[in-house]
Design an enzyme around this catalytic site. Structure first.
Site, PDB file in Angstrom:
ATOM      1  N   GLY A  55       0.843  -1.196   0.000  1.00 29.73           N
ATOM      2  CA  GLY A  55       0.000   0.000   0.000  1.00 29.73           C
ATOM      3  C   GLY A  55       0.867   1.231   0.000  1.00 29.73           C
ATOM      4  O   GLY A  55       2.066   1.156   0.303  1.00 29.73           O
ATOM      5  N   CYS A  82       5.254  -6.069   1.722  1.00 27.40           N
ATOM      6  CA  CYS A  82       5.592  -4.643   1.771  1.00 27.40           C
ATOM      7  C   CYS A  82       4.811  -3.933   2.886  1.00 27.40           C
ATOM      8  O   CYS A  82       5.070  -4.196   4.059  1.00 27.40           O
ATOM      9  CB  CYS A  82       5.369  -4.006   0.405  1.00 27.40           C
ATOM     10  SG  CYS A  82       6.313  -2.509   0.186  1.00 27.40           S
ATOM     11  N   TYR A  83       3.832  -3.100   2.568  1.00 20.58           N
ATOM     12  CA  TYR A  83       3.076  -2.452   3.641  1.00 20.58           C
ATOM     13  C   TYR A  83       2.492  -3.502   4.585  1.00 20.58           C
ATOM     14  O   TYR A  83       2.492  -3.349   5.813  1.00 20.58           O
ATOM     15  CB  TYR A  83       1.946  -1.582   3.058  1.00 20.58           C
ATOM     16  CG  TYR A  83       1.138  -0.851   4.117  1.00 20.58           C
ATOM     17  CD1 TYR A  83       1.546   0.390   4.586  1.00 20.58           C
ATOM     18  CD2 TYR A  83      -0.015  -1.422   4.675  1.00 20.58           C
ATOM     19  CE1 TYR A  83       0.840   1.055   5.574  1.00 20.58           C
ATOM     20  CE2 TYR A  83      -0.728  -0.768   5.668  1.00 20.58           C
ATOM     21  CZ  TYR A  83      -0.295   0.479   6.109  1.00 20.58           C
ATOM     22  OH  TYR A  83      -0.990   1.129   7.093  1.00 20.58           O
ATOM     23  N   HIS A 172       8.234  -7.507  -3.488  1.00 20.95           N
ATOM     24  CA  HIS A 172       6.970  -7.934  -4.108  1.00 20.95           C
ATOM     25  C   HIS A 172       7.143  -9.274  -4.823  1.00 20.95           C
ATOM     26  O   HIS A 172       7.610  -9.306  -5.963  1.00 20.95           O
ATOM     27  CB  HIS A 172       6.482  -6.862  -5.087  1.00 20.95           C
ATOM     28  CG  HIS A 172       5.989  -5.639  -4.392  1.00 20.95           C
ATOM     29  ND1 HIS A 172       4.684  -5.489  -3.976  1.00 20.95           N
ATOM     30  CD2 HIS A 172       6.638  -4.528  -3.990  1.00 20.95           C
ATOM     31  CE1 HIS A 172       4.543  -4.335  -3.360  1.00 20.95           C
ATOM     32  NE2 HIS A 172       5.706  -3.718  -3.352  1.00 20.95           N
ATOM     33  N   GLU A 174       4.932 -11.019  -6.091  1.00 16.39           N
ATOM     34  CA  GLU A 174       3.923 -11.198  -7.143  1.00 16.39           C
ATOM     35  C   GLU A 174       4.349 -10.675  -8.510  1.00 16.39           C
ATOM     36  O   GLU A 174       3.744 -11.003  -9.515  1.00 16.39           O
ATOM     37  CB  GLU A 174       2.599 -10.543  -6.718  1.00 16.39           C
ATOM     38  CG  GLU A 174       2.588  -9.013  -6.667  1.00 16.39           C
ATOM     39  CD  GLU A 174       3.139  -8.426  -5.354  1.00 16.39           C
ATOM     40  OE1 GLU A 174       3.901  -9.134  -4.659  1.00 16.39           O
ATOM     41  OE2 GLU A 174       2.827  -7.272  -5.053  1.00 16.39           O
ATOM     42  N   ASP A 230     -11.010 -10.486 -26.140  1.00 15.75           N
ATOM     43  CA  ASP A 230     -11.746 -10.071 -24.942  1.00 15.75           C
ATOM     44  C   ASP A 230     -13.261 -10.046 -25.179  1.00 15.75           C
ATOM     45  O   ASP A 230     -14.020 -10.609 -24.387  1.00 15.75           O
ATOM     46  CB  ASP A 230     -11.273  -8.694 -24.468  1.00 15.75           C
ATOM     47  CG  ASP A 230      -9.779  -8.676 -24.209  1.00 15.75           C
ATOM     48  OD1 ASP A 230      -9.197  -9.770 -24.094  1.00 15.75           O
ATOM     49  OD2 ASP A 230      -9.205  -7.573 -24.135  1.00 15.75           O
ATOM     50  N   LYS A 369      -4.898 -11.106 -19.327  1.00 21.09           N
ATOM     51  CA  LYS A 369      -5.090 -11.609 -20.688  1.00 21.09           C
ATOM     52  C   LYS A 369      -4.978 -13.132 -20.807  1.00 21.09           C
ATOM     53  O   LYS A 369      -5.827 -13.777 -21.419  1.00 21.09           O
ATOM     54  CB  LYS A 369      -4.047 -10.957 -21.608  1.00 21.09           C
ATOM     55  CG  LYS A 369      -4.328 -11.154 -23.071  1.00 21.09           C
ATOM     56  CD  LYS A 369      -5.408 -10.195 -23.503  1.00 21.09           C
ATOM     57  CE  LYS A 369      -5.680 -10.252 -24.984  1.00 21.09           C
ATOM     58  NZ  LYS A 369      -6.564  -9.136 -25.363  1.00 21.09           N
TER      59      LYS A 369
END
Ligand code: XMP
Length: 513
Positions: A55, A82-83, A172, A174, A230, A369
């Site tokens: 955050g 992180c945060y 991070h 991710e 999409d 995607k």
């Protein structure tokens, strides 16, 4: 049987949906909830573990997001990122401060050293690059925690309390830049939370179908189908959910690639939806006659598209929902937070202003995607549609330089089809992200048989890119280029010269117009 679930508590970081995506990638169901969600509500979800996201705030700042302290005695594992890591550290008696000097403040790729006896890093290399983005520093870690990773600048990059199942990382995991980041998340899910990997895209599909049914009820849904990945997957999902309550309007502006219109129509024949294919080739070509300026072409096509769509929508009458194939990267691009932002431009400029409807639905809004493609497969869409490369809304109009005519469009369609077929046959489609032919407005002298020709030059464009914001020209093997060139001049009358575009973006763009 209910699926195991992971709760992602959102503190407003920019990668939060990416965390969700990583958890899904590990075959575990997850939900993202705001950090303000009452604890009782979180408990009712019965998660097997929680992830606290990053955050923008500092945990020691007044008014920064906090959690009910009871969350730490609930007894389920927590991974703080992180945060989220700093919040856990501070809430449990540690101390977080602003990094005093530049060395402890880390941004970007950072060489990091891991203790692989910690469950989070088990089975992974003891050293690797991680992606940092923090200006705060854990000065004192809470009792019961040990330090399990460090960087050259920072001694406490990761902390853990194995007994309680609490883990915190300053970086991070991710993002792709963190080597083995997904494996760390997988370790948390499987080794710490006891996940069994009981979630699939099939589950996602069933849940999404049920949610759409509940929302739409007996209402009517309208979707502008472009034939791109999409909107096609959105159409298939909605068709699966509400069948004949869905009307898809597919405006064929005559500037599609070879056989594209028929392929799109065929792909939807298995559903009982209302499929309207509007053959508007003549209308579009008439409007475009004599127009050579690229922006003018785009504007004419955008405006005409809306007019055709509006006419069709009027024939249908009142619709309750306008569906759009917005996917998560579009949401990020449009700078949206959690609030419902309507992205009207998506091949279709400004559509919602022109059509009467009550609400927008965007069933793919949280997917990336490759997840959209996977969902498309799950729904039974053919591979050629699911794996379709990006195609601009204005279609071949911006790949025919100068004036557009039906003859030129037909010629380009043939050339483009040959180019694409050869690239795919050679397996180069796995390495190249977008590839197409352009009909230049240049004619030059050639010799074929014994005769002189004065025909068009076709340019081939193939790029590698991850985000289409920047792109490099693809190093296609010469032999393949040679084969393509030979086929094009032999098989497509009106072409006698082939050039290959070797400019990157910037300074060029992917498309020529
Ligand atoms: P450029 O030419 O800007 O293209 O480097 C970047 C990517 O965007 C696609 N593109 C479009 N897509 N409507 C679209 O939906 C458009 O008007 C449009 N113009 C370009 C292009 O094909 C490439 O993938």
């Amino acid at each position: 049987m209910p699926k195991q679930s992971i709760l992602i508590l959102d503190f407003g970081g920019q990668y939060n949906q990416l965390i969700a995506r990583r958890v899904r990638e590990c075959s575990v169901y997850c939900e993202v909830k705001p950090y303000t969600t009452p604890l009782a509500e979180l408990k009712a979800m019965e998660p097997i573990g929680m992830i606290f996201t990053g955050g923008p705030n500092s945990v020691y700042a007044a008014g920064s997001p906090q959690v009910d302290p009871e969350i730490f005695t609930w007894g389920i594992p927590i991974l703080g990122i992180c945060y989220g890591c700093q919040l856990m550290a501070q809430s449990l008696g540690g101390r977080v401060t602003e990094a005093a000097d530049d060395t402890a403040r880390e941004y970007g790729k950072t060489e990091t050293y891991y203790q692989t006896d910690c469950r989070l890093f088990q089975g992974l290399p003891a050293q690797g690059v991680s992606w940092m983005s923090h200006g705060d520093y854990m000065e004192r870690v809470p009792d019961g925690f040990s330090l399990v990773a460090h960087s050259d600048a920072c001694p406490n990059v990761a902390i853990c309390d194995e007994a309680r199942g609490f883990y915190g990382v300053q970086f991070h995991p991710e993002v792709n830049h963190t080597e083995h980041g997904v494996d760390m998340i997988r370790n948390f899910l499987y080794r710490v939370c006891g996940a069994t990997g009981d979630w699939t895209m099939g589950d996602y599909c069933r849940t999404a179908v049920a949610a759409i049914r509940e929302k739409v009820g007996s209402g009517r849904v309208l979707l502008a189908l472009s034939g791109g990945v999409d909107s096609s997957v959105a159409a298939a999902l909605l068709a699966e959910a509400v069948g004949s309550q869905l009307t898809c309007v597919f405006v064929d502006h005559g500037l599609m690639r070879k056989d594209e219109g028929d392929e799109v129509e065929a792909a939807f024949s298995r559903w009982n939806l209302n499929f309207i294919r509007v053959d508007a080739e003549q209308r579009f070509l008439a409007k475009l006659a004599g127009v050579t300026e690229p922006e003018e072409k785009r504007k004419i096509i955008g405006a005409e598209f809306i007019r055709v769509f509006e006419e069709e929508a009027k024939k249908i009458g009142q619709v309750d929902f306008l569906a759009q194939g917005t996917i998560y990267p579009d949401v990020i691009e449009s700078g949206a937070g959690d609030a419902a932002v309507i992205k009207s431009h998506h091949n279709v400029g400004g559509l919602p202003d022109y059509v009467d409807f009550k609400e927008i639905i965007e069933p793919l809004r949280m997917l990336f995607k490759d997840e959209v493609r996977q969902l498309g497969r799950e729904l039974g869409l053919p591979e050629y549609l699911v794996m379709r490369q990006p195609f601009p809304g204005p279609g071949l109009a911006i790949r025919i330089i100068g004036e557009i005519t039906k003859e030129k469009a037909d010629l380009l369609r043939e050339a483009d089809a040959i180019f694409r077929a050869e690239i795919a046959a050679a397996g180069e489609d796995r390495n190249v992200n977008q590839y197409f032919a352009v009909l230049t407005n240049t004619r030059s002298v050639g010799v074929m048989g014994d005769g002189r020709t004065y025909d068009y030059t076709v340019a081939l464009r193939a790029v590698t890119t991850s985000d289409f914001m920047t792109a490099d020209w693809a190093r296609i093997p010469y032999d393949l280029l040679d084969r393509i060139s030979t086929r094009l001049v032999n098989e497509v009358p009106g072409i006698n010269r082939i050039v290959y575009d070797i400019t990157s973006k910037p300074p060029a763009t992917v498309e020529w117009e």
